[in-house]
Scaffold this motif. Structure first.
Motif, PDB file in Angstrom:
ATOM      1  N   UNK A  97     -38.760   2.213 -24.590  1.00 24.30           N
ATOM      2  CA  UNK A  97     -40.208   2.117 -24.794  1.00 24.30           C
ATOM      3  C   UNK A  97     -40.949   2.458 -23.507  1.00 24.30           C
ATOM      4  N   UNK A  98     -40.490   1.885 -22.397  1.00 22.34           N
ATOM      5  CA  UNK A  98     -41.107   2.198 -21.113  1.00 22.34           C
ATOM      6  C   UNK A  98     -40.864   3.654 -20.732  1.00 22.34           C
ATOM      7  N   UNK A  99     -39.707   4.171 -21.105  1.00 30.07           N
ATOM      8  CA  UNK A  99     -39.395   5.555 -20.770  1.00 30.07           C
ATOM      9  C   UNK A  99     -40.351   6.545 -21.398  1.00 30.07           C
ATOM     10  N   UNK A 100     -40.703   6.293 -22.649  1.00 37.27           N
ATOM     11  CA  UNK A 100     -41.599   7.216 -23.348  1.00 37.27           C
ATOM     12  C   UNK A 100     -43.065   6.978 -23.023  1.00 37.27           C
ATOM     13  N   UNK A 101     -43.411   5.779 -22.578  1.00 35.61           N
ATOM     14  CA  UNK A 101     -44.815   5.476 -22.304  1.00 35.61           C
ATOM     15  C   UNK A 101     -45.174   5.532 -20.822  1.00 35.61           C
ATOM     16  N   UNK A 102     -44.184   5.298 -19.950  1.00 38.72           N
ATOM     17  CA  UNK A 102     -44.490   5.190 -18.520  1.00 38.72           C
ATOM     18  C   UNK A 102     -43.635   6.127 -17.674  1.00 38.72           C
ATOM     19  N   UNK A 103     -42.318   6.082 -17.842  1.00 35.81           N
ATOM     20  CA  UNK A 103     -41.425   6.728 -16.898  1.00 35.81           C
ATOM     21  C   UNK A 103     -41.432   8.251 -16.983  1.00 35.81           C
ATOM     22  N   UNK A 104     -41.400   8.802 -18.188  1.00 30.61           N
ATOM     23  CA  UNK A 104     -41.408  10.258 -18.303  1.00 30.61           C
ATOM     24  C   UNK A 104     -40.252  10.854 -19.091  1.00 30.61           C
ATOM     25  N   UNK A 105     -39.734  10.125 -20.090  1.00 37.11           N
ATOM     26  CA  UNK A 105     -38.687  10.702 -20.925  1.00 37.11           C
ATOM     27  C   UNK A 105     -39.193  11.994 -21.571  1.00 37.11           C
ATOM     28  N   UNK A 106     -38.358  13.013 -21.615  1.00 39.79           N
ATOM     29  CA  UNK A 106     -38.794  14.327 -22.063  1.00 39.79           C
ATOM     30  C   UNK A 106     -38.381  14.667 -23.490  1.00 39.79           C
ATOM     31  N   UNK A 107     -37.506  13.875 -24.110  1.00 40.22           N
ATOM     32  CA  UNK A 107     -37.166  14.131 -25.497  1.00 40.22           C
ATOM     33  C   UNK A 107     -38.355  13.785 -26.399  1.00 40.22           C
TER      34      UNK A 107
END
Length: 336
Positions: free
Chosen positions: A41-51
Motif C-alpha cells: 500500500x505504501x509502495x503504490x501511494x508513497x514509495x514509487x512502485x512502478x507496476x
C-alpha cells in the motif's frame, strides 16, 4: 539439516492432512502477510512502485484460486478434508496466508513491462511448486523450494527479456533521511519477527556474515570494489530479501547449525554466480540451495527406508532361524 528431520511410518510418508500450521507459524505468517500488505500500500501511494495498481489484485486472485484448486485436488487424491474447511472464515484466511505473501511478493519483485500474463504465470508457478517439489520431512511431504523465489527464477529463465523490479522503486518518491528510515524500519520489524516467531536468526547470521566474506573475497581475487559489493547491504531490496524471503520458515532448516549452513550456502553460491558475471544471483543462489536441501532430504528418506528394510529382513531371518532350531530340538532322541 540432520537425519532427525526425516521420519517415516512403516516406510510410508504420511500425507499432509490435519491442521495446516501450528499457532506460532500461523502468527508468523499473519504478521508476514500484514507487513507485505502494508508495504505494498505504501509502495503504490508513497514509495514509487512502478507496476500498474491493478496488478496486486490480479496477483492475489491468481494466488488464491491456484492455492484452493490445488488443495482441493490434493485432498481428493489423498482422501482427506481440504485444509481450508472446518475453521470457518478464519480458517480460510489462515490457509491463504502463504498464497497472499507469495502473490504480493511476485508482483512487487518482478518487472515484466506490460505483460501481465507473465506475472500471472509466475504466481501460478510459485504457488504450484509447493505441490510438485516436495520431500519427506518428519514423515510428511513438505515443499522445499522457496515459492516466490522459485517463481521469479523461472520467469527470469523462461523470459530472458524480463527482469527484477529496479531497487530504486522502493524509495523512488522519497529522499533525505527517509531513504534511511525505510530500510531501518523494515530491518527492525523483520529482525523482531524472525527472532520471536520464525526462529531464523541463525540463518540470517550465516547469510549476512558470509555475504561479507564473499564480497571481500571477490575484492581480493577478482579485483572487485569491496565497498561497492558491501554497499548493497544498505538497500531496501537487500533488507527485504534478508528478512522476508531467505528466511521462509517453510523451506529452511530449523536447527541452528543447519540454518547457518543454509544462509552461508546462499551467500557462497551468490558470490560464485556474481563472480562469473551472472545477473540476479540472489534468486538463482536461493533456488540452488533449496534444491540441494531437497535432494538431501530425499537422500535421508531413502537411507532410512533402506535401513528399515535391512532391519526387517534381519528380524525375518532371526524368526526363521529360531523356528528351524525349535524343529531340530524336537527331532532329537533322548537316550534312556
Amino acid at each position: 539439516m540432520t537425519a532427525s528431520t526425516t521420519a517415516s511410518t512403516n516406510g510410508q510418508v504420511r500425507p499432509p492432512g490435519g491442521k495446516h500450521h501450528d499457532p506460532k507459524v500461523v502468527k508468523a505468517l499473519r504478521n508476514f502477510a500484514i507487513s507485505m500488505s502494508v508495504f505494498n500500500i505504501l509502495g503504490y501511494t508513497v514509495f514509487g512502485f512502478e507496476q500498474p495498481w491493478l496488478w496486486p489484485f490480479i496477483a492475489l486472485a491468481t494466488g488464491y484460486s491456484t492455492e484452493i484448486v490445488l488443495e482441493a485436488v490434493g485432498a481428493r487424491v489423498e482422501g482427506r478434508a481440504p485444509r481450508y474447511r472446518g475453521g470457518g472464515f478464519r480458517g480460510l484466511v489462515e490457509f491463504l496466508y502463504p498464497a497472499h505473501i507469495t502473490s504480493l511478493a511476485m508482483n512487487m519483485l518482478i518487472y515484466v513491462n506490460d505483460q501481465v500474463w507473465v506475472m500471472v504465470f509466475g504466481v501460478v508457478v510459485a504457488v504450484g511448486t509447493k505441490w510438485v517439489l516436495r520431500a519427506p520431512v518428519r514423515g510428511r511431504m513438505r515443499h522445499y523450494m522457496n515459492p516466490s523465489n522459485f517463481g521469479i527464477t523461472v520467469i527470469l529463465l523462461v523470459f530472458p527479456w524480463a527482469s527484477i523490479a529496479p531497487p530504486y522503486h522502493f524509495t523512488e518518491h522519497v529522499g533525505g533521511p527517509v531513504d534511511w528510515i525505510i530500510p531501518a524500519v523494515i530491518l527492525a520489524a523483520g529482525t523482531m519477527l524472525n527472532a520471536k516467531l520464525t526462529g531464523r536468526t541463525w540463518l540470517i547470521m550465516g547469510w549476512v556474515s558470509f555475504y561479507v566474506v564473499q564480497a571481500v573475497f571477490r575484492g581480493i581475487v577478482l579485483d572487485t570494489s569491496i565497498p561497492a559489493a558491501l554497499i548493497m547491504m544498505t538497500g531496501v531490496a537487500f533488507v527485504l530479501y534478508t528478512n522476508y524471503m531467505v528466511t521462509d520458515p517453510g523451506t529452511t532448516p530449523s536447527k541452528p547449525a543447519s540454518q547457518f549452513a543454509f544462509g552461508a550456502g546462499v551467500a557462497v553460491i551468490y558470490g560464485l554466480l556474481t563472480g562469473m558475471s551472472i545477473a540476479y544471483g540472489l534468486f538463482f543462489a536461493t533456488a540452488a540451495v533449496c534444491l540441494i536441501r531437497g535432494v538431501f532430504l530425499w537422500s535421508l528418506h531413502f537411507v532410512d527406508r533402506a535401513r528399515e528394510q535391512r532391519e526387517a529382513e534381519a528380524r525375518a531371518r532371526q524368526a526363521v532361524d529360531g523356528t528351524a532350531e525349535s524343529i531340530d530340538l524336537g527331532k532329537k532322541v533322548v537316550p534312556a
